[in-house]
Write a protein that holds these residues in place. Structure first.
Motif, PDB file in Angstrom:
ATOM      1  N   THR A  59       0.838  -1.198   0.000  1.00 45.26           N
ATOM      2  CA  THR A  59       0.000   0.000   0.000  1.00 45.26           C
ATOM      3  C   THR A  59       0.874   1.250   0.000  1.00 45.26           C
ATOM      4  O   THR A  59       2.029   1.226   0.441  1.00 45.26           O
ATOM      5  CB  THR A  59      -0.916   0.030   1.240  1.00 45.26           C
ATOM      6  OG1 THR A  59      -0.089   0.108   2.423  1.00 45.26           O
ATOM      7  CG2 THR A  59      -1.762  -1.228   1.311  1.00 45.26           C
ATOM      8  N   GLU A  60       0.323   2.348  -0.468  1.00 46.98           N
ATOM      9  CA  GLU A  60       1.057   3.610  -0.466  1.00 46.98           C
ATOM     10  C   GLU A  60       1.345   4.058   0.965  1.00 46.98           C
ATOM     11  O   GLU A  60       2.411   4.629   1.252  1.00 46.98           O
ATOM     12  CB  GLU A  60       0.237   4.684  -1.194  1.00 46.98           C
ATOM     13  CG  GLU A  60       0.165   4.491  -2.689  1.00 46.98           C
ATOM     14  CD  GLU A  60      -0.507   5.665  -3.380  1.00 46.98           C
ATOM     15  OE1 GLU A  60      -0.747   6.691  -2.685  1.00 46.98           O
ATOM     16  OE2 GLU A  60      -0.790   5.571  -4.580  1.00 46.98           O
ATOM     17  N   GLU A  61       0.424   3.777   1.854  1.00 45.65           N
ATOM     18  CA  GLU A  61       0.608   4.169   3.249  1.00 45.65           C
ATOM     19  C   GLU A  61       1.843   3.482   3.841  1.00 45.65           C
ATOM     20  O   GLU A  61       2.638   4.119   4.546  1.00 45.65           O
ATOM     21  CB  GLU A  61      -0.643   3.801   4.049  1.00 45.65           C
ATOM     22  CG  GLU A  61      -0.553   4.211   5.514  1.00 45.65           C
ATOM     23  CD  GLU A  61      -1.808   3.798   6.289  1.00 45.65           C
ATOM     24  OE1 GLU A  61      -1.858   4.094   7.498  1.00 45.65           O
ATOM     25  OE2 GLU A  61      -2.713   3.178   5.681  1.00 45.65           O
ATOM     26  N   TYR A  62       1.999   2.183   3.569  1.00 50.15           N
ATOM     27  CA  TYR A  62       3.148   1.446   4.091  1.00 50.15           C
ATOM     28  C   TYR A  62       4.449   1.972   3.478  1.00 50.15           C
ATOM     29  O   TYR A  62       5.438   2.182   4.185  1.00 50.15           O
ATOM     30  CB  TYR A  62       2.991  -0.045   3.783  1.00 50.15           C
ATOM     31  CG  TYR A  62       4.246  -0.862   4.076  1.00 50.15           C
ATOM     32  CD1 TYR A  62       4.626  -1.150   5.381  1.00 50.15           C
ATOM     33  CD2 TYR A  62       5.057  -1.312   3.032  1.00 50.15           C
ATOM     34  CE1 TYR A  62       5.783  -1.875   5.647  1.00 50.15           C
ATOM     35  CE2 TYR A  62       6.214  -2.038   3.291  1.00 50.15           C
ATOM     36  CZ  TYR A  62       6.571  -2.316   4.607  1.00 50.15           C
ATOM     37  OH  TYR A  62       7.719  -3.029   4.865  1.00 50.15           O
ATOM     38  N   GLN A  63       4.453   2.194   2.178  1.00 52.25           N
ATOM     39  CA  GLN A  63       5.660   2.676   1.503  1.00 52.25           C
ATOM     40  C   GLN A  63       6.042   4.076   1.989  1.00 52.25           C
ATOM     41  O   GLN A  63       7.236   4.387   2.145  1.00 52.25           O
ATOM     42  CB  GLN A  63       5.442   2.659  -0.008  1.00 52.25           C
ATOM     43  CG  GLN A  63       5.320   1.242  -0.566  1.00 52.25           C
ATOM     44  CD  GLN A  63       5.079   1.213  -2.065  1.00 52.25           C
ATOM     45  OE1 GLN A  63       5.002   2.256  -2.723  1.00 52.25           O
ATOM     46  NE2 GLN A  63       4.956   0.009  -2.614  1.00 52.25           N
ATOM     47  N   GLU A  64       5.059   4.913   2.243  1.00 47.47           N
ATOM     48  CA  GLU A  64       5.333   6.247   2.789  1.00 47.47           C
ATOM     49  C   GLU A  64       5.944   6.139   4.187  1.00 47.47           C
ATOM     50  O   GLU A  64       6.829   6.920   4.555  1.00 47.47           O
ATOM     51  CB  GLU A  64       4.045   7.068   2.839  1.00 47.47           C
ATOM     52  CG  GLU A  64       3.565   7.518   1.461  1.00 47.47           C
ATOM     53  CD  GLU A  64       2.244   8.264   1.542  1.00 47.47           C
ATOM     54  OE1 GLU A  64       1.708   8.406   2.675  1.00 47.47           O
ATOM     55  OE2 GLU A  64       1.740   8.703   0.493  1.00 47.47           O
ATOM     56  N   LYS A  65       5.474   5.153   4.952  1.00 48.54           N
ATOM     57  CA  LYS A  65       6.007   4.931   6.294  1.00 48.54           C
ATOM     58  C   LYS A  65       7.488   4.559   6.232  1.00 48.54           C
ATOM     59  O   LYS A  65       8.308   5.077   7.011  1.00 48.54           O
ATOM     60  CB  LYS A  65       5.211   3.816   6.974  1.00 48.54           C
ATOM     61  CG  LYS A  65       5.736   3.421   8.342  1.00 48.54           C
ATOM     62  CD  LYS A  65       4.932   2.258   8.911  1.00 48.54           C
ATOM     63  CE  LYS A  65       5.510   1.807  10.244  1.00 48.54           C
ATOM     64  NZ  LYS A  65       4.752   0.633  10.809  1.00 48.54           N
ATOM     65  N   SER A  68       9.543   7.544   5.025  1.00 49.13           N
ATOM     66  CA  SER A  68       9.638   8.525   6.105  1.00 49.13           C
ATOM     67  C   SER A  68      10.682   8.082   7.127  1.00 49.13           C
ATOM     68  O   SER A  68      11.432   8.913   7.660  1.00 49.13           O
ATOM     69  CB  SER A  68       8.275   8.686   6.778  1.00 49.13           C
ATOM     70  OG  SER A  68       8.362   9.559   7.883  1.00 49.13           O
ATOM     71  N   TYR A 285      11.401  -1.785   0.997  1.00 52.15           N
ATOM     72  CA  TYR A 285      10.080  -2.135   1.505  1.00 52.15           C
ATOM     73  C   TYR A 285      10.037  -3.578   2.004  1.00 52.15           C
ATOM     74  O   TYR A 285       9.420  -3.871   3.030  1.00 52.15           O
ATOM     75  CB  TYR A 285       9.019  -1.917   0.425  1.00 52.15           C
ATOM     76  CG  TYR A 285       9.010  -0.511  -0.122  1.00 52.15           C
ATOM     77  CD1 TYR A 285       8.922   0.597   0.736  1.00 52.15           C
ATOM     78  CD2 TYR A 285       9.098  -0.263  -1.492  1.00 52.15           C
ATOM     79  CE1 TYR A 285       8.926   1.890   0.238  1.00 52.15           C
ATOM     80  CE2 TYR A 285       9.105   1.018  -1.994  1.00 52.15           C
ATOM     81  CZ  TYR A 285       9.017   2.096  -1.126  1.00 52.15           C
ATOM     82  OH  TYR A 285       9.029   3.378  -1.619  1.00 52.15           O
TER      83      TYR A 285
END
Length: 517
Positions: A59-65, A68, A285
């Motif tokens: 998910t984009e949320e996981y990759q952004e995490k 970050s 990731y």
């Protein structure tokens, strides 16, 4: 080690041919059995990790995490310091040449017919290097001179080198006899006319003048980068890595060159198709999810973020908490030879204990057989009492144990090899496989009655003070150690003992009244 890798001085060697010979040489040996056991454990570990691949969030949320997390790591980068890593060239072999000038120009190795721990550059030209069986080395180089290791002499020379490092950095770090790392940031501030290269040259000259030995050095903004840089211009050279090129430089380094990753995880990363440090960021990731405990170390290395030594690793602040002596028994002829060897180990350990003015609270006798299984016999040497703060009465909770706690191990660490300068039978000048792996020390035994006393004490609101019940004098203490050491082997067949070791752990200061006795 099931294959040899390139080492400085082996540029013209056919390594694949030597590895083929090494594989044939190991067939049917206990070493081959160990390799197969280790390989099985490694496969099981990797299969367990790979089974989690399908669990990685997409998910984009996981990759952004993850991104970050890496951004936060990078924001803390500190490249303001300058380090020099010193790596002595073929240290053990060169010490032998220093002491015997007739060896100069000849191929020389240190170790035994069973296994070599190092070789000089003349021997490496034939493919002879650390981790190679001596018999195979003699086939590669029939006129090879194999000398037994002299650890006391190597420690003596290493101390000379460490005293030189101390002049530049009182908090120098020396993980082994043949290497050290110094932070010269303050030294350069105090000597504004000097550069890191100037200091490296001065170090090389000082070491050569004191010992006639050569060394290779790396100069960079972090301990890791300076260590890797020290391998580039070997022997007797140096490499300066400007901090502005550090991130591009680290990307080209093979992952197996990174410390702290471990051989099993190296194999995992290789299975995932990762070979160079640049691959770590590319597969960030997957790695963030699969290796949560190692992610910080892994990504800091990949981003060339300096990891500075903790104060606990500073040589000047280190306190001796253990004395360990070991020796191979493979070339002994009978029980008398074994007893002489054990007496030699005991004498050296007791001498160090006496110099430090210490008592040991625990003794561990290590016995390894020819299948590489290790048995540790643990004895408590000094008992303790506890005294309540509201009472003068004492409770003895630990009695001196004459019955050992026994732990066994064929490989207690499924990842990193163990190598320390105190282990005479396994010390490696270079980073190679260690065939002798220790089990962790056992806790001193406590009788059931003692346990109940301890339990009841815990329920009391009063504070308890633990007091050691010291021996009458140092001689009594050392005699106790020798008796337990020698008695341990009485019921073990001489033919089964491949390596014997003695460890004195949990050292405590000798009280002044004992020193007078």
């Amino acid at each position: 080690m099931n294959s040899l890798e390139f080492k400085a001085g082996m540029e013209k060697v056919d390594i694949e041919s030597i590895n083929s010979m090494l594989k044939q040489f190991s067939v049917g040996t206990h070493f081959q059995e160990k390799l197969e056991r280790d390989s099985k454990r490694t496969r099981e570990y990797i299969e367990g990790i790979l089974s989690k691949l399908n669990e990685i969030p997409d998910t984009e949320e996981y990759q952004e995490k993850v991104d970050s997390y890496l951004t936060e790591l990078t924001s803390k980068i500190d490249q303001s310091r300058t380090f020099i890593h010193i790596d002595m060239d073929a240290f053990y072999a060169n010490v032998e040449e220093m002491d015997n000038k007739e060896l100069i120009g000849h191929p020389v190795a240190v170790g035994s017919i069973d296994m070599l721990v190092t070789s000089n550059y003349a021997a490496r030209a034939y493919g002879v290097r650390s981790g190679l069986p001596g018999l195979l080395a003699m086939k590669l180089c029939p006129h090879l001179i194999i000398l037994p290791s002299r650890m006391d002499r190597y420690r003596e020379v290493s101390l000379i080198i460490r005293n030189i490092l101390y002049k530049f950095d009182k908090n120098y770090v020396s993980p082994s006899l043949d290497e050290g790392c110094i932070d010269i940031t303050e030294y350069l501030k105090d000597n504004e006319n000097l550069t890191g290269i100037d200091v490296a040259n001065q170090l090389q000259n000082d070491i050569f003048e004191k010992t006639t030995l050569t060394c290779s050095m790396g100069i960079s903004c972090s301990p890791l980068l300076s260590k890797i840089s020290s391998e580039i211009n070997k022997p007797n050279g140096y490499f300066y890595l400007d901090k502005q090129y550090s991130q591009e430089f680290i990307k080209t380094i093979q992952i197996k060159k990174l410390p702290g990753i471990g051989k099993v995880r190296q194999e995992l990363l290789k299975t995932l198709g990762l070979e160079f440090v640049s691959d770590i960021i590319e597969h960030r990731y997957e790695l963030y999810y699969l290796l949560p405990e190692q992610r910080e170390l892994l990504f800091k290395h990949a981003l060339a973020i300096p990891i500075f030594p903790n104060k606990s690793s500073f040589r000047i602040n280190k306190k001796k908490t253990m004395i360990s002596k070991e020796k191979n028994c493979k070339e002994l002829y009978d029980e008398k030879d074994l007893e002489d060897l054990m007496k030699s180990l005991f004498d050296k350990a007791i001498e160090m204990l006496n110099i430090e003015n210490k008592y040991a609270t625990t003794l561990i006798v290590k016995v390894q057989d020819f299948s590489f299984k290790v048995i540790n016999y643990s004895y408590q040497l000094i008992s303790t009492t506890t005294t309540s703060s509201s009472s003068s009465s004492s409770l003895q909770i630990n009695s001196i144990s004459t019955i050992p706690i026994i732990t066994t191990s064929t490989n207690n660490n499924n990842d990193d090899d163990i190598s320390t300068e105190e282990k005479e039978c396994i010390t490696k000048e270079e980073e190679i496989d260690s065939y002798y792996l220790d089990s962790p020390p056992s806790s001193p035994s406590i009788s059931s009655s003692s346990s109940s006393s301890s339990s009841s004490s815990k329920q009391s609101p009063c504070k308890l003070k633990k007091t050691f019940i010291y021996p009458n004098n140092f001689n009594e203490h050392s005699e106790k150690i020798w008796k337990l050491f020698i008695n341990t082997t009485e019921n073990i067949s001489f033919e089964k003992i491949r390596c014997i070791g003695l460890k004195l752990i949990n050292l405590i200061n000798i009280p002044s009244d004992n020193l007078e006795n």
